[in-house]
Every structure is written in structure tokens, then in C-alpha cells.
Design a protein around this motif. Structure first.
Motif, PDB file in Angstrom:
ATOM      1  N   ALA A  23       8.274  -0.647  -9.410  1.00 35.28           N
ATOM      2  CA  ALA A  23       7.822  -0.525  -8.028  1.00 35.28           C
ATOM      3  C   ALA A  23       8.921   0.114  -7.188  1.00 35.28           C
ATOM      4  O   ALA A  23      10.043  -0.382  -7.141  1.00 35.28           O
ATOM      5  CB  ALA A  23       7.465  -1.890  -7.469  1.00 35.28           C
ATOM      6  N   THR A  24       8.590   1.219  -6.526  1.00 34.92           N
ATOM      7  CA  THR A  24       9.497   1.858  -5.570  1.00 34.92           C
ATOM      8  C   THR A  24       8.925   1.600  -4.185  1.00 34.92           C
ATOM      9  O   THR A  24       7.892   2.152  -3.807  1.00 34.92           O
ATOM     10  CB  THR A  24       9.626   3.365  -5.833  1.00 34.92           C
ATOM     11  N   TYR A  25       9.603   0.747  -3.450  1.00 34.13           N
ATOM     12  CA  TYR A  25       9.129   0.317  -2.136  1.00 34.13           C
ATOM     13  C   TYR A  25       9.409   1.388  -1.091  1.00 34.13           C
ATOM     14  O   TYR A  25      10.261   2.261  -1.279  1.00 34.13           O
ATOM     15  CB  TYR A  25       9.800  -0.999  -1.749  1.00 34.13           C
ATOM     16  N   PRO A  26       8.714   1.313   0.055  1.00 32.34           N
ATOM     17  CA  PRO A  26       8.969   2.275   1.133  1.00 32.34           C
ATOM     18  C   PRO A  26      10.445   2.272   1.545  1.00 32.34           C
ATOM     19  O   PRO A  26      11.100   1.223   1.543  1.00 32.34           O
ATOM     20  CB  PRO A  26       8.085   1.767   2.275  1.00 32.34           C
ATOM     21  N   GLY A  39      13.444   2.304   7.285  1.00 31.41           N
ATOM     22  CA  GLY A  39      13.043   3.146   8.400  1.00 31.41           C
ATOM     23  C   GLY A  39      11.559   3.467   8.414  1.00 31.41           C
ATOM     24  O   GLY A  39      11.043   3.950   9.416  1.00 31.41           O
ATOM     25  N   THR A  40      10.859   3.183   7.323  1.00 31.66           N
ATOM     26  CA  THR A  40       9.409   3.387   7.265  1.00 31.66           C
ATOM     27  C   THR A  40       8.739   2.463   8.267  1.00 31.66           C
ATOM     28  O   THR A  40       9.192   1.348   8.501  1.00 31.66           O
ATOM     29  CB  THR A  40       8.885   3.089   5.846  1.00 31.66           C
ATOM     30  N   GLN A  41       7.634   2.923   8.850  1.00 34.53           N
ATOM     31  CA  GLN A  41       6.896   2.104   9.795  1.00 34.53           C
ATOM     32  C   GLN A  41       5.627   1.550   9.167  1.00 34.53           C
ATOM     33  O   GLN A  41       4.982   2.217   8.354  1.00 34.53           O
ATOM     34  CB  GLN A  41       6.505   2.904  11.037  1.00 34.53           C
ATOM     35  N   ILE A  42       5.304   0.332   9.566  1.00 32.44           N
ATOM     36  CA  ILE A  42       4.027  -0.271   9.213  1.00 32.44           C
ATOM     37  C   ILE A  42       3.388  -0.782  10.503  1.00 32.44           C
ATOM     38  O   ILE A  42       4.076  -1.011  11.495  1.00 32.44           O
ATOM     39  CB  ILE A  42       4.171  -1.425   8.201  1.00 32.44           C
ATOM     40  N   ASP A  43       2.084  -0.949  10.473  1.00 30.78           N
ATOM     41  CA  ASP A  43       1.344  -1.492  11.612  1.00 30.78           C
ATOM     42  C   ASP A  43       0.880  -2.897  11.256  1.00 30.78           C
ATOM     43  O   ASP A  43       0.244  -3.103  10.222  1.00 30.78           O
ATOM     44  CB  ASP A  43       0.140  -0.601  11.921  1.00 30.78           C
ATOM     45  N   VAL A  44       1.203  -3.840  12.118  1.00 29.05           N
ATOM     46  CA  VAL A  44       0.716  -5.215  11.970  1.00 29.05           C
ATOM     47  C   VAL A  44       0.135  -5.635  13.311  1.00 29.05           C
ATOM     48  O   VAL A  44       0.850  -5.660  14.316  1.00 29.05           O
ATOM     49  CB  VAL A  44       1.826  -6.191  11.537  1.00 29.05           C
ATOM     50  N   HIS A  45      -1.144  -5.899  13.331  1.00 33.65           N
ATOM     51  CA  HIS A  45      -1.843  -6.341  14.535  1.00 33.65           C
ATOM     52  C   HIS A  45      -1.633  -5.378  15.698  1.00 33.65           C
ATOM     53  O   HIS A  45      -1.413  -5.774  16.838  1.00 33.65           O
ATOM     54  CB  HIS A  45      -1.411  -7.767  14.907  1.00 33.65           C
ATOM     55  N   GLY A  46      -1.656  -4.085  15.390  1.00 32.43           N
ATOM     56  CA  GLY A  46      -1.553  -3.058  16.427  1.00 32.43           C
ATOM     57  C   GLY A  46      -0.154  -2.761  16.920  1.00 32.43           C
ATOM     58  O   GLY A  46       0.021  -2.015  17.881  1.00 32.43           O
ATOM     59  N   VAL A  47       0.857  -3.330  16.285  1.00 32.96           N
ATOM     60  CA  VAL A  47       2.250  -3.084  16.669  1.00 32.96           C
ATOM     61  C   VAL A  47       2.943  -2.368  15.518  1.00 32.96           C
ATOM     62  O   VAL A  47       2.795  -2.757  14.359  1.00 32.96           O
ATOM     63  CB  VAL A  47       2.989  -4.409  16.993  1.00 32.96           C
ATOM     64  N   GLU A  48       3.685  -1.307  15.843  1.00 36.98           N
ATOM     65  CA  GLU A  48       4.453  -0.570  14.836  1.00 36.98           C
ATOM     66  C   GLU A  48       5.809  -1.252  14.633  1.00 36.98           C
ATOM     67  O   GLU A  48       6.537  -1.493  15.589  1.00 36.98           O
ATOM     68  CB  GLU A  48       4.684   0.877  15.288  1.00 36.98           C
ATOM     69  N   TYR A  49       6.101  -1.550  13.371  1.00 37.34           N
ATOM     70  CA  TYR A  49       7.382  -2.158  13.006  1.00 37.34           C
ATOM     71  C   TYR A  49       8.125  -1.243  12.050  1.00 37.34           C
ATOM     72  O   TYR A  49       7.539  -0.728  11.085  1.00 37.34           O
ATOM     73  CB  TYR A  49       7.168  -3.517  12.304  1.00 37.34           C
ATOM     74  N   ASP A  50       9.413  -1.032  12.303  1.00 37.04           N
ATOM     75  CA  ASP A  50      10.279  -0.333  11.353  1.00 37.04           C
ATOM     76  C   ASP A  50      10.740  -1.338  10.319  1.00 37.04           C
ATOM     77  O   ASP A  50      11.067  -2.481  10.643  1.00 37.04           O
ATOM     78  CB  ASP A  50      11.512   0.245  12.063  1.00 37.04           C
ATOM     79  N   GLN A  74       0.820  -1.212   0.000  1.00 36.25           N
ATOM     80  CA  GLN A  74       0.000   0.000   0.000  1.00 36.25           C
ATOM     81  C   GLN A  74       0.857   1.266   0.000  1.00 36.25           C
ATOM     82  O   GLN A  74       0.398   2.312  -0.442  1.00 36.25           O
ATOM     83  CB  GLN A  74      -0.957   0.001   1.193  1.00 36.25           C
ATOM     84  N   GLN A  75       2.085   1.169   0.491  1.00 35.70           N
ATOM     85  CA  GLN A  75       2.989   2.320   0.509  1.00 35.70           C
ATOM     86  C   GLN A  75       3.965   2.328  -0.672  1.00 35.70           C
ATOM     87  O   GLN A  75       4.784   3.231  -0.792  1.00 35.70           O
ATOM     88  CB  GLN A  75       3.778   2.348   1.822  1.00 35.70           C
ATOM     89  N   THR A  76       3.870   1.317  -1.519  1.00 38.40           N
ATOM     90  CA  THR A  76       4.742   1.215  -2.683  1.00 38.40           C
ATOM     91  C   THR A  76       4.203   2.086  -3.814  1.00 38.40           C
ATOM     92  O   THR A  76       3.001   2.088  -4.078  1.00 38.40           O
ATOM     93  CB  THR A  76       4.849  -0.252  -3.148  1.00 38.40           C
ATOM     94  N   ILE A  77       5.080   2.818  -4.460  1.00 41.10           N
ATOM     95  CA  ILE A  77       4.705   3.673  -5.588  1.00 41.10           C
ATOM     96  C   ILE A  77       5.112   2.967  -6.871  1.00 41.10           C
ATOM     97  O   ILE A  77       6.261   2.552  -7.027  1.00 41.10           O
ATOM     98  CB  ILE A  77       5.390   5.046  -5.486  1.00 41.10           C
ATOM     99  N   VAL A  78       4.149   2.816  -7.774  1.00 42.44           N
ATOM    100  CA  VAL A  78       4.422   2.194  -9.066  1.00 42.44           C
ATOM    101  C   VAL A  78       4.344   3.275 -10.131  1.00 42.44           C
ATOM    102  O   VAL A  78       3.348   3.981 -10.246  1.00 42.44           O
ATOM    103  CB  VAL A  78       3.422   1.060  -9.368  1.00 42.44           C
ATOM    104  N   ASN A  79       5.443   3.417 -10.888  1.00 38.54           N
ATOM    105  CA  ASN A  79       5.525   4.413 -11.944  1.00 38.54           C
ATOM    106  C   ASN A  79       6.157   3.759 -13.167  1.00 38.54           C
ATOM    107  O   ASN A  79       7.267   3.230 -13.071  1.00 38.54           O
ATOM    108  CB  ASN A  79       6.352   5.614 -11.468  1.00 38.54           C
TER     109      ASN A  79
END
Length: 103
Positions: A82-85, A88-99, A73-78
Motif C-alpha cells: 500500500a502506497t498511501y497519499p 500535503g494531500t487533501q481529503i474532504d470530511v463532512h464538507g471540510v478540506e483537511y491536509d 480511496q487514494q491509496t495505491i496498492v501494487n
């Protein structure tokens, strides 16, 4: 034994993902398979075994599917690339923030 792997479809692009093992820690490999090209590997911080162990240890397939979806969802396709995050970007999985860290 092979790790968790699967595919997710986000914004018309199919991404393949697979669990990565870094000693006691875990990460994820992502590869755009259809609709774009490009791949990336991340190491999770904190270690999901420690951050959410009761849920993670019983729901690893769901963990990686949620992580892959959040990354896609944070990947930009041009122009099909595909340009991935960034690391150091954070994502949330099951209520936990992961770098999403570089290995």
C-alpha cells in the motif's frame, strides 16, 4: 480512554485506522491489514476540533471512518504494498478540506 478506531474495506483491502492525538490537534494512523501491507500516520490541518467543532465533537466515530475511507480511496496498492497519499494531500470530511500532514 482509547481513541476512536475501526476498519474500512476499500477495493478489496481492509484498513485498520485509529485516532492519534498531537496535543490539542488530531491525526489518524492507517494500516493495511488484509489484501496489502503498509502503514502511515497523518496529522490533520486544520485541527478538526476548530474546523468543524460542532459536528466533530459529536460525531468523532463518523469523522474517522470518513477520513479513513477517503485516505484508502487514494491509496495505491501494487503487488500487495500500500502506497498511501503523500503528505500535503487533501481529503474532504463532512464538507471540510483537511491536509494530511506529517507530524
Amino acid at each position: 480512554m482509547a481513541g476512536v478506531q475501526g476498519t474500512v474495506l476499500v477495493a478489496g483491502v481492509t484498513y485498520k485506522y485509529a485516532e492519534l492525538s498531537f496535543g490539542k490537534n488530531r491525526g489518524i494512523m492507517m494500516s493495511a491489514e488484509q489484501g496489502a501491507t503498509g502503514n502511515v500516520a497523518y496529522q490533520f490541518n486544520p485541527n478538526p476540533h476548530n474546523a468543524d467543532s460542532k459536528w466533530y465533537n459529536k460525531h468523532q466515530e463518523a469523522f474517522y471512518q470518513q477520513a479513513a475511507t477517503a485516505i484508502a480511496q487514494q491509496t495505491i496498492v501494487n503487488n500487495g504494498n500500500a502506497t498511501y497519499p503523500a503528505f500535503g494531500t487533501q481529503i474532504d470530511v463532512h464538507g471540510v478540506e483537511y491536509d494530511l500532514n506529517e507530524r
